[in-house]
Write a protein that holds these residues in place. Structure first.
Motif, PDB file in Angstrom:
ATOM      1  N   GLU A  74       7.945  -4.731   3.991  1.00 31.82           N
ATOM      2  CA  GLU A  74       6.713  -5.510   4.116  1.00 31.82           C
ATOM      3  C   GLU A  74       6.222  -6.006   2.758  1.00 31.82           C
ATOM      4  N   ARG A  75       7.155  -6.199   1.837  1.00 30.92           N
ATOM      5  CA  ARG A  75       6.866  -6.744   0.497  1.00 30.92           C
ATOM      6  C   ARG A  75       5.842  -5.923  -0.278  1.00 30.92           C
ATOM      7  N   VAL A  76       5.860  -4.630  -0.078  1.00 31.34           N
ATOM      8  CA  VAL A  76       4.954  -3.732  -0.788  1.00 31.34           C
ATOM      9  C   VAL A  76       5.627  -3.271  -2.075  1.00 31.34           C
ATOM     10  N   GLN A  77       4.917  -3.412  -3.174  1.00 33.08           N
ATOM     11  CA  GLN A  77       5.388  -2.955  -4.481  1.00 33.08           C
ATOM     12  C   GLN A  77       4.485  -1.803  -4.912  1.00 33.08           C
ATOM     13  N   VAL A  78       5.082  -0.666  -5.238  1.00 37.34           N
ATOM     14  CA  VAL A  78       4.311   0.472  -5.722  1.00 37.34           C
ATOM     15  C   VAL A  78       4.933   0.978  -7.014  1.00 37.34           C
ATOM     16  N   GLN A  79       4.138   1.698  -7.759  1.00 38.96           N
ATOM     17  CA  GLN A  79       4.574   2.259  -9.039  1.00 38.96           C
ATOM     18  C   GLN A  79       4.134   3.707  -9.081  1.00 38.96           C
ATOM     19  N   ALA A  80       5.011   4.578  -9.601  1.00 35.91           N
ATOM     20  CA  ALA A  80       4.670   5.999  -9.668  1.00 35.91           C
ATOM     21  C   ALA A  80       5.516   6.684 -10.728  1.00 35.91           C
ATOM     22  N   LYS A  81       5.080   7.870 -11.098  1.00 33.72           N
ATOM     23  CA  LYS A  81       5.850   8.712 -12.006  1.00 33.72           C
ATOM     24  C   LYS A  81       6.777   9.576 -11.150  1.00 33.72           C
ATOM     25  N   PHE A  82       8.083   9.407 -11.344  1.00 36.22           N
ATOM     26  CA  PHE A  82       9.063  10.107 -10.516  1.00 36.22           C
ATOM     27  C   PHE A  82       9.093  11.579 -10.883  1.00 36.22           C
ATOM     28  N   GLY A  83       9.107  12.425  -9.845  1.00 34.43           N
ATOM     29  CA  GLY A  83       9.152  13.861 -10.066  1.00 34.43           C
ATOM     30  C   GLY A  83      10.492  14.454  -9.700  1.00 34.43           C
TER      31      GLY A  83
END
Length: 121
Positions: A74-83
């Motif tokens: 659904e064209r969602v872009q997310v950003q996170a710190k990978f654990g």
């Protein structure tokens, strides 16, 4: 007294030790696409799969504690710190997940929802 529970047993294999299936059986032939001439092709494919798997696992190691950008459906872009990832690589544990709706301190991303990911080396 507790109610006994029946145990389902797997069928025995064709050899006396029950350690596998007969390579000449119709089931084995139907499931295995290898023939005499295809054996080289299958071996090459297996080598390439091994190399790709190793690259993927190395990328997971490099991602730890880095900012990762995930492209999701659904064209969602997310950003996170990978654990971390679970042992079957079905879920990613991330921190400070920045979504269009806000920031989540801790989250689990299902891998089947992720199209691609990228991160800076």
């Amino acid at each position: 007294m507790k109610t006994p529970v029946s145990v389902s047993r797997l069928p025995r294999g064709p050899d006396p030790n029950s350690r596998g299936f007969d390579p000449s059986s119709p089931r084995y032939i139907a499931l295995c696409h290898t023939t005499g001439t295809d054996a080289v092709h299958v071996e090459e494919e297996q080598r390439l799969r091994t190399e790709l798997r190793e690259r993927f696992l190395r990328s997971l190691i490099l991602m730890s504690n880095k900012e990762v950008y995930f492209s999701m459906y659904e064209r969602v872009q997310v950003q996170a710190k990978f654990g971390a990832s679970d042992i079957d690589i079905l879920n990613f544990q991330v921190s400070d997940l920045q979504t269009p709706l806000g920031v989540q301190k801790e989250a689990i991303l299902r891998c089947q929802d992720i199209i691609s990911y990228s991160f800076d080396l």
